[in-house]
Motif scaffolding. Structure first.
Motif, PDB file in Angstrom:
ATOM      1  N   VAL A  20       0.779  -1.179  -0.023  1.00 32.23           N
ATOM      2  CA  VAL A  20       0.034   0.042   0.050  1.00 32.23           C
ATOM      3  C   VAL A  20       0.866   1.305  -0.185  1.00 32.23           C
ATOM      4  CG1 VAL A  20      -1.997  -0.993   1.089  1.00 32.23           C
ATOM      5  CG2 VAL A  20      -0.151  -0.169   2.688  1.00 32.23           C
ATOM      6  N   THR A  21       0.364   2.296  -0.431  1.00 30.94           N
ATOM      7  CA  THR A  21       1.132   3.668  -0.549  1.00 30.94           C
ATOM      8  C   THR A  21       0.137   4.693   0.072  1.00 30.94           C
ATOM      9  OG1 THR A  21       0.295   4.169  -2.815  1.00 30.94           O
ATOM     10  CG2 THR A  21       2.518   2.939  -2.624  1.00 30.94           C
ATOM     11  N   GLN A  22       0.948   5.704   0.696  1.00 31.21           N
ATOM     12  CA  GLN A  22       0.104   6.928   1.017  1.00 31.21           C
ATOM     13  C   GLN A  22       0.538   8.064   0.196  1.00 31.21           C
ATOM     14  OE1 GLN A  22       1.870   6.182   5.068  1.00 31.21           O
ATOM     15  NE2 GLN A  22      -0.326   6.716   5.727  1.00 31.21           N
ATOM     16  N   ARG A  23      -0.254   9.180   0.192  1.00 30.05           N
ATOM     17  CA  ARG A  23      -0.392  10.216  -0.770  1.00 30.05           C
ATOM     18  C   ARG A  23       0.501  11.353  -0.130  1.00 30.05           C
ATOM     19  NH1 ARG A  23      -5.523  12.194  -4.226  1.00 30.05           N
ATOM     20  NH2 ARG A  23      -4.984  10.007  -5.135  1.00 30.05           N
ATOM     21  N   VAL A  24       1.179  12.024  -0.966  1.00 29.50           N
ATOM     22  CA  VAL A  24       1.948  13.192  -0.369  1.00 29.50           C
ATOM     23  C   VAL A  24       1.592  14.219  -1.428  1.00 29.50           C
ATOM     24  CG1 VAL A  24       4.181  14.174   0.248  1.00 29.50           C
ATOM     25  CG2 VAL A  24       3.686  11.915   1.034  1.00 29.50           C
ATOM     26  N   SER A 145     -11.640   8.805  10.118  1.00 30.86           N
ATOM     27  CA  SER A 145     -11.789   9.813   9.338  1.00 30.86           C
ATOM     28  C   SER A 145     -11.306   9.615   7.888  1.00 30.86           C
ATOM     29  CB  SER A 145     -11.227  11.126   9.911  1.00 30.86           C
ATOM     30  OG  SER A 145     -11.693  11.408  11.155  1.00 30.86           O
ATOM     31  N   LEU A 146     -10.288   9.215   7.763  1.00 26.93           N
ATOM     32  CA  LEU A 146      -9.597   8.522   6.560  1.00 26.93           C
ATOM     33  C   LEU A 146     -10.537   7.487   5.742  1.00 26.93           C
ATOM     34  CD1 LEU A 146      -5.872   8.313   7.415  1.00 26.93           C
ATOM     35  CD2 LEU A 146      -6.769  10.050   5.940  1.00 26.93           C
ATOM     36  N   LEU A 147     -11.007   6.711   6.716  1.00 29.25           N
ATOM     37  CA  LEU A 147     -11.976   5.662   6.036  1.00 29.25           C
ATOM     38  C   LEU A 147     -13.398   6.111   5.613  1.00 29.25           C
ATOM     39  CD1 LEU A 147     -11.085   2.704   8.647  1.00 29.25           C
ATOM     40  CD2 LEU A 147     -10.901   2.505   6.022  1.00 29.25           C
ATOM     41  N   LEU A 148     -13.646   7.106   6.380  1.00 22.54           N
ATOM     42  CA  LEU A 148     -15.179   7.670   6.373  1.00 22.54           C
ATOM     43  C   LEU A 148     -15.008   8.597   4.931  1.00 22.54           C
ATOM     44  CD1 LEU A 148     -16.296   8.695   9.797  1.00 22.54           C
ATOM     45  CD2 LEU A 148     -17.372   7.049   8.098  1.00 22.54           C
ATOM     46  N   SER A 149     -13.847   9.253   4.737  1.00 26.14           N
ATOM     47  CA  SER A 149     -13.651  10.285   3.657  1.00 26.14           C
ATOM     48  C   SER A 149     -13.234   9.359   2.080  1.00 26.14           C
ATOM     49  CB  SER A 149     -12.465  10.974   3.990  1.00 26.14           C
ATOM     50  OG  SER A 149     -11.383  10.662   4.009  1.00 26.14           O
ATOM     51  N   GLY A 150     -13.259   7.921   2.458  1.00 21.76           N
ATOM     52  CA  GLY A 150     -12.802   7.164   1.241  1.00 21.76           C
ATOM     53  C   GLY A 150     -11.290   7.145   0.848  1.00 21.76           C
ATOM     54  N   THR A 151     -10.417   7.769   1.556  1.00 20.21           N
ATOM     55  CA  THR A 151      -9.067   7.893   1.333  1.00 20.21           C
ATOM     56  C   THR A 151      -8.616   6.433   1.602  1.00 20.21           C
ATOM     57  OG1 THR A 151      -8.959  10.099   2.023  1.00 20.21           O
ATOM     58  CG2 THR A 151      -7.014   8.643   2.059  1.00 20.21           C
ATOM     59  N   LYS A 164      -9.734   0.033  -1.310  1.00 22.54           N
ATOM     60  CA  LYS A 164      -9.859  -0.062  -2.607  1.00 22.54           C
ATOM     61  C   LYS A 164      -9.734  -2.036  -3.151  1.00 22.54           C
ATOM     62  CE  LYS A 164      -8.420   4.240  -4.088  1.00 22.54           C
ATOM     63  NZ  LYS A 164      -7.366   5.178  -5.066  1.00 22.54           N
ATOM     64  N   LYS A 165      -8.735  -2.449  -2.113  1.00 20.99           N
ATOM     65  CA  LYS A 165      -8.583  -3.832  -2.399  1.00 20.99           C
ATOM     66  C   LYS A 165      -9.006  -4.663  -1.514  1.00 20.99           C
ATOM     67  CE  LYS A 165      -4.062  -3.174  -4.874  1.00 20.99           C
ATOM     68  NZ  LYS A 165      -2.430  -3.257  -4.765  1.00 20.99           N
ATOM     69  N   MET A 166      -9.598  -4.155  -0.438  1.00 21.41           N
ATOM     70  CA  MET A 166     -10.465  -4.874   0.820  1.00 21.41           C
ATOM     71  C   MET A 166      -9.301  -5.742   1.132  1.00 21.41           C
ATOM     72  SD  MET A 166     -14.051  -6.086  -1.062  1.00 21.41           S
ATOM     73  CE  MET A 166     -14.539  -6.507   0.748  1.00 21.41           C
ATOM     74  N   SER A 167      -8.086  -5.133   1.569  1.00 19.35           N
ATOM     75  CA  SER A 167      -6.920  -5.936   2.432  1.00 19.35           C
ATOM     76  C   SER A 167      -6.588  -5.176   3.331  1.00 19.35           C
ATOM     77  CB  SER A 167      -5.771  -5.845   1.058  1.00 19.35           C
ATOM     78  OG  SER A 167      -6.294  -6.588  -0.062  1.00 19.35           O
TER      79      SER A 167
END
Length: 250
Positions: A20-24, A145-151, A164-167
């Motif tokens: 997984v990656t995170q966005r900067v 909050s991240l999960l709720l916002s769809g991030t 996205k990958k349900m992982s």
């Protein structure tokens, strides 16, 4: 070039998979001066987007895990005004790192000293260390909050949840969960620490209001805990509220 491509291209390095990656989001009027920063973050499993304009960068940063603002290109006479105006931007809910020149340090007032600052240029890999630490310790964006916002992905303690990958991953290794176990974990995360009754979980996960003498919720929670390496007596992830239900552990 992705981090995997970079590793593959360098002789002697084995390709490493970033589960997984995170966005900067990086905002800089002169991004060519941040080539090493972008390279190190990309190689450290971060997705990096660079913007020239502050307003555009902040608008896109609403869905990012970290915002990096480069203030090193501003002229000396503008430094104080830039620093003060920065606090008026809508970055309160976004973990932020400010890149500043050493000459700007005397201009940093008490309010700005509460922000994350890094004198740039910095030592190799230092920005990667700061990015990982800020995201890990920040209270500005809770995992729920991240999960709720769809991030995606989101982080809970040492777990990485990729919706996205349900992982679910820990230390780069995927934890094999059934769909029901994954749904249970996600539901508890989305509760933001609130207690969910067995009836709540039965209704939301199994789409039924019938509980009767069934222990289906308890059985699946037990299986989920086992896969997470969790213990009911000393929970790291899922805590039991006796006579009520379950919640995420503190």
């Amino acid at each position: 070039m992705s981090s995997e491509e970079i590793r593959t291209a360098v002789p002697g390095l084995q390709p490493e998979f970033c589960p997984v990656t995170q966005r900067v989001i990086v905002v800089s009027p002169l991004p060519r001066g941040l080539h090493e920063l972008v390279r190190d973050l990309s190689d450290g499993c971060f997705d990096v987007m660079v913007f020239h304009h502050l307003e555009q960068g902040i608008r896109n940063a609403q869905s990012a895990d970290l915002l990096i603002l480069d203030l090193t290109a501003y002229r000396e006479q503008e430094d104080e005004a830039v620093l003060k105006n920065l606090m008026l931007q809508h970055t309160e809910e976004i973990p932020t790192l400010l890149l500043i020149k050493e000459s700007m340090l005397p201009l940093v007032d008490e309010r700005l000293r509460q922000q994350e600052l890094l004198v740039w240029p910095a030592r190799p890999q230092e920005v990667l260390y700061h990015a990982q630490r800020i995201i890990r310790t920040s209270t500005k964006k809770a995992p729920a909050s991240l999960l709720l916002s769809g991030t995606s992905p989101a982080i809970y303690k040492d777990l990485w949840i990729d919706r996205k990958k349900m992982s679910v991953y820990r230390d780069g290794t995927r934890i094999e969960l059934t769909k029901t176990e994954y749904d249970l974990l996600l539901k508890l995360l989305l509760s933001d620490g609130a207690v969910l009754t067995r009836e709540d979980l039965l209704s939301d996960i199994w789409d039924t209001s019938f509980l009767g003498g069934s222990n289906v919720v308890d059985v699946h929670i037990k299986s989920l805990r086992k896969k997470l390496g969790d213990r009911a007596s000393n929970p790291a992830y899922i805590a039991t509220v006796r006579g009520v239900g379950y919640r995420m552990a503190d």
